[in-house]
Design a protein around this motif. Structure first.
Motif, PDB file in Angstrom:
ATOM      1  N   ARG A   1      20.627  64.358 -37.897  1.00  0.00           N
ATOM      2  CA  ARG A   1      19.592  63.681 -38.680  1.00  0.00           C
ATOM      3  C   ARG A   1      18.272  63.839 -37.925  1.00  0.00           C
ATOM      4  O   ARG A   1      18.135  63.386 -36.789  1.00  0.00           O
ATOM      5  CB  ARG A   1      19.931  62.205 -38.865  1.00  0.00           C
ATOM      6  CG  ARG A   1      18.888  61.448 -39.675  1.00  0.00           C
ATOM      7  CD  ARG A   1      19.341  60.023 -40.039  1.00  0.00           C
ATOM      8  NE  ARG A   1      19.737  59.281 -38.863  1.00  0.00           N
ATOM      9  CZ  ARG A   1      20.979  58.860 -38.619  1.00  0.00           C
ATOM     10  NH1 ARG A   1      21.954  59.150 -39.469  1.00  0.00           N
ATOM     11  NH2 ARG A   1      21.261  58.162 -37.530  1.00  0.00           N
ATOM     12  N   ILE A   2      17.303  64.497 -38.558  1.00  0.00           N
ATOM     13  CA  ILE A   2      16.039  64.822 -37.896  1.00  0.00           C
ATOM     14  C   ILE A   2      14.870  64.151 -38.606  1.00  0.00           C
ATOM     15  O   ILE A   2      14.707  64.288 -39.826  1.00  0.00           O
ATOM     16  CB  ILE A   2      15.819  66.350 -37.845  1.00  0.00           C
ATOM     17  CG1 ILE A   2      16.864  67.006 -36.936  1.00  0.00           C
ATOM     18  CG2 ILE A   2      14.412  66.674 -37.346  1.00  0.00           C
ATOM     19  CD1 ILE A   2      16.734  68.520 -36.824  1.00  0.00           C
ATOM     20  N   LEU A   3      14.070  63.433 -37.838  1.00  0.00           N
ATOM     21  CA  LEU A   3      12.823  62.857 -38.317  1.00  0.00           C
ATOM     22  C   LEU A   3      11.684  63.769 -37.878  1.00  0.00           C
ATOM     23  O   LEU A   3      11.417  63.907 -36.682  1.00  0.00           O
ATOM     24  CB  LEU A   3      12.625  61.451 -37.741  1.00  0.00           C
ATOM     25  CG  LEU A   3      11.218  60.846 -37.886  1.00  0.00           C
ATOM     26  CD1 LEU A   3      10.831  60.692 -39.353  1.00  0.00           C
ATOM     27  CD2 LEU A   3      11.135  59.506 -37.147  1.00  0.00           C
ATOM     28  N   ILE A   4      11.029  64.413 -38.836  1.00  0.00           N
ATOM     29  CA  ILE A   4       9.860  65.242 -38.536  1.00  0.00           C
ATOM     30  C   ILE A   4       8.613  64.379 -38.687  1.00  0.00           C
ATOM     31  O   ILE A   4       8.360  63.822 -39.764  1.00  0.00           O
ATOM     32  CB  ILE A   4       9.772  66.455 -39.475  1.00  0.00           C
ATOM     33  CG1 ILE A   4      11.016  67.340 -39.349  1.00  0.00           C
ATOM     34  CG2 ILE A   4       8.521  67.276 -39.171  1.00  0.00           C
ATOM     35  CD1 ILE A   4      11.038  68.509 -40.329  1.00  0.00           C
ATOM     36  N   VAL A   5       7.855  64.261 -37.626  1.00  0.00           N
ATOM     37  CA  VAL A   5       6.606  63.488 -37.670  1.00  0.00           C
ATOM     38  C   VAL A   5       5.460  64.470 -37.852  1.00  0.00           C
ATOM     39  O   VAL A   5       5.141  65.255 -36.957  1.00  0.00           O
ATOM     40  CB  VAL A   5       6.419  62.644 -36.399  1.00  0.00           C
ATOM     41  CG1 VAL A   5       5.148  61.799 -36.517  1.00  0.00           C
ATOM     42  CG2 VAL A   5       7.626  61.745 -36.165  1.00  0.00           C
TER      43      VAL A   5
ATOM     44  N   HIS B   1      17.201  62.411 -34.274  1.00  0.00           N
ATOM     45  CA  HIS B   1      16.453  63.355 -33.450  1.00  0.00           C
ATOM     46  C   HIS B   1      15.039  63.442 -34.023  1.00  0.00           C
ATOM     47  O   HIS B   1      14.878  63.653 -35.227  1.00  0.00           O
ATOM     48  CB  HIS B   1      17.121  64.725 -33.453  1.00  0.00           C
ATOM     49  CG  HIS B   1      18.553  64.690 -33.033  1.00  0.00           C
ATOM     50  ND1 HIS B   1      18.958  64.898 -31.737  1.00  0.00           N
ATOM     51  CD2 HIS B   1      19.679  64.417 -33.752  1.00  0.00           C
ATOM     52  CE1 HIS B   1      20.284  64.782 -31.668  1.00  0.00           C
ATOM     53  NE2 HIS B   1      20.738  64.486 -32.879  1.00  0.00           N
ATOM     54  N   VAL B   2      14.030  63.266 -33.193  1.00  0.00           N
ATOM     55  CA  VAL B   2      12.654  63.249 -33.679  1.00  0.00           C
ATOM     56  C   VAL B   2      11.943  64.534 -33.258  1.00  0.00           C
ATOM     57  O   VAL B   2      12.079  64.992 -32.122  1.00  0.00           O
ATOM     58  CB  VAL B   2      11.897  61.992 -33.166  1.00  0.00           C
ATOM     59  CG1 VAL B   2      11.833  61.952 -31.644  1.00  0.00           C
ATOM     60  CG2 VAL B   2      10.499  61.915 -33.766  1.00  0.00           C
ATOM     61  N   VAL B   3      11.218  65.110 -34.208  1.00  0.00           N
ATOM     62  CA  VAL B   3      10.450  66.339 -33.976  1.00  0.00           C
ATOM     63  C   VAL B   3       8.992  66.045 -34.288  1.00  0.00           C
ATOM     64  O   VAL B   3       8.652  65.665 -35.413  1.00  0.00           O
ATOM     65  CB  VAL B   3      10.958  67.492 -34.868  1.00  0.00           C
ATOM     66  CG1 VAL B   3      10.067  68.726 -34.707  1.00  0.00           C
ATOM     67  CG2 VAL B   3      12.408  67.849 -34.524  1.00  0.00           C
TER      68      VAL B   3
ATOM     69  N   MET C   1      14.022  64.351 -28.500  1.00  0.00           N
ATOM     70  CA  MET C   1      12.689  64.522 -29.084  1.00  0.00           C
ATOM     71  C   MET C   1      12.218  65.937 -28.794  1.00  0.00           C
ATOM     72  O   MET C   1      12.382  66.454 -27.687  1.00  0.00           O
ATOM     73  CB  MET C   1      11.697  63.485 -28.556  1.00  0.00           C
ATOM     74  CG  MET C   1      11.440  63.512 -27.085  1.00  0.00           C
ATOM     75  SD  MET C   1      10.148  62.315 -26.635  1.00  0.00           S
ATOM     76  CE  MET C   1      10.403  62.206 -24.849  1.00  0.00           C
ATOM     77  N   THR C   2      11.653  66.555 -29.822  1.00  0.00           N
ATOM     78  CA  THR C   2      11.100  67.899 -29.714  1.00  0.00           C
ATOM     79  C   THR C   2       9.602  67.812 -29.946  1.00  0.00           C
ATOM     80  O   THR C   2       9.164  67.308 -30.988  1.00  0.00           O
ATOM     81  CB  THR C   2      11.745  68.837 -30.748  1.00  0.00           C
ATOM     82  OG1 THR C   2      13.148  68.929 -30.509  1.00  0.00           O
ATOM     83  CG2 THR C   2      11.133  70.230 -30.669  1.00  0.00           C
ATOM     84  N   LEU C   3       8.823  68.254 -28.990  1.00  0.00           N
ATOM     85  CA  LEU C   3       7.367  68.226 -29.071  1.00  0.00           C
ATOM     86  C   LEU C   3       6.872  69.660 -29.218  1.00  0.00           C
ATOM     87  O   LEU C   3       7.153  70.512 -28.373  1.00  0.00           O
ATOM     88  CB  LEU C   3       6.762  67.581 -27.827  1.00  0.00           C
ATOM     89  CG  LEU C   3       7.373  66.232 -27.392  1.00  0.00           C
ATOM     90  CD1 LEU C   3       6.680  65.711 -26.136  1.00  0.00           C
ATOM     91  CD2 LEU C   3       7.281  65.209 -28.521  1.00  0.00           C
TER      92      LEU C   3
END
Length: 425
Positions: free
Chosen positions: A105-109, A172-174, A202-204
């Motif tokens: 599950r990915i949250l794209i900001v 997981h946040v991107v 977290m992916t930056l």
């Protein structure tokens, strides 16, 4: 008054745009003998270029109704999973085939930098086959009434935390570009509070974590001027009759002007080529031009408090890497992050966030174990290529998905896939 003059200019040109569009349709009609001549195509091309360069572009649609899972098409439904006055959280709900395992599950900001979240359509599209995707759909500030209050960098951090709470454990946040700072700050705040709902990773991507490293023209602009200059010269009140009437904002058209001026020759050549393609009746390149600029020229306003606080804290004071960023009266300390895996991604030719600015997160997040961190530098791409395009689909997206699967926390039956090729650092 500049914003009002801008609106007045659009209103004054409206009849001419309507006339140009009507004449374009008439001159392009196959029943019109002139449409089959060079003169007719030149006239049609001129009218379309005029209409497109003077119109206001509305918010585009994501338009992602289908994806492929295990080689088979499945439908995708766009739903609002969470909402606040300044943001909707969009869920791209997939109709999964029977027996399919649970994807990450990915949250794209998405960034609040003048463009709508639909600029990340390609990002979502590339990740959809392998992940359950949510994305922040930020609201144009001029559409938010003054009665809804303000929105600043600290509110942004609160929004991220609330969304992570809503989505639950093992998210997981991107963060793409500008949100890298508030996302990293949100994770640090959650870790400091012992929050059990911190993201698994977290992916930056292409973010301004430390703009003192390889500063770009964008960074230099903030460095050369005091904060008062920005407050006096780029902050304007939303004109009537917009819902956000009198709200102080940084207008999206100013941000767009800044971006376009950085590569003005490239945009002028693109429009010249578009005109030539129209005259030659070369449909495919012309349609690609329309698709790109329909997205690129659609802009939104930013709240003044968010814009000024970001300029001050991120680009002038470098508060996060210096350990001086505060949230609700408490220091934001990235070194307390221990339970969240970190992936940083940069583009070799990025002219917005210079090489090393995002990787700086690896340096300040000292508490993350080595086996939970990775940095990837994508060769031959600029800022846009970090989150979109063929190299993103081929090289970066598979790494994001693999990193999320590797650092999933819950022991759920996550689908396993293999990525091929490329280099990591």
């Amino acid at each position: 008054m500049f914003y009002q003059f801008y609106e007045l200019n659009h209103a004054a040109l409206a009849p001419f745009r309507a006339a140009a569009d009507m004449m374009r349709l008439a001159s392009a009609n196959p029943l019109n003998p002139l449409s089959h001549t060079m003169l007719g195509r030149t006239l049609t091309a001129s009218l379309e270029v005029f209409e497109r360069t003077t119109r206001r572009y509305g918010k585009p649609e994501f338009g992602l109704h289908e994806t492929a899972i295990d080689g088979k098409p499945v439908s995708v439904h766009e739903k609002i999973a969470w909402k606040k006055p300044f943001c909707n959280l969009i869920h791209f709900e997939r109709s999964l085939p029977a027996g399919h395992g649970i994807d990450p599950r990915i949250l794209i900001v998405a960034p609040i930098s003048g463009h709508y979240a639909t600029l990340l359509r390609g990002t979502v599209e590339a990740l959809l086959p392998g992940a359950d995707i949510y994305i922040t759909d930020w609201i144009d500030a001029r559409m938010v009434p003054m009665t809804e209050g303000t929105f600043d960098l600290e509110d942004y951090i609160d929004y991220v935390i609330e969304m992570l709470h809503h989505l639950g454990p093992d998210t997981h946040v991107v963060a793409v570009c500008q949100p890298s700072v508030p996302v990293l700050a949100a994770v640090a705040v959650m870790e400091a509070a012992g929050d059990p709902l911190v993201p698994a990773s977290m992916t930056l991507m292409g973010g301004p974590i430390d703009t003192r490293i390889n500063p770009t023209a964008v960074n230099q602009l903030a460095k050369d001027r005091p904060l008062e200059w920005f407050a006096d010269n780029v902050i304007m009140n939303v004109p009537w009759p917009q819902p956000g009437f009198m709200r102080p904002v940084y207008p999206g058209f100013l941000q767009l002007s800044g971006f376009m001026s950085m590569n003005l020759d490239r945009h002028m050549i693109a429009h010249k080529d578009f005109f030539v393609h129209l005259v030659k009746n070369d449909g495919e390149p012309a349609e690609k031009h329309r698709d790109f600029y329909d997205e690129y020229l659609a802009v939104m306003d930013l709240t003044a408090e968010f814009y000024l606080q970001t300029v001050d804290q991120v680009f002038i004071k470098h508060a996060l890497p210096k350990g001086e960023l505060m949230h609700r009266g408490r220091p934001v300390d990235p070194s307390v992050i221990r339970n969240v895996a970190l992936l940083t991604v940069e583009g070799e030719n990025d002219d917005i966030s210079g090489v090393g600015q995002t990787m700086a997160a690896q340096t300040i997040c000292t508490g993350i174990p080595d086996h939970m961190r990775m940095h990837y530098l994508q060769p031959d791409v600029g800022h846009y290529g970090v989150f979109n395009g063929s190299r993103f689909r081929r090289e970066i997206a598979p790494r994001i998905l693999a990193f999320a699967r590797e650092h999933a926390r819950t022991g759920r039956p996550v689908v396993k896939r293999v990525i091929k090729g490329g280099k990591s650092a």
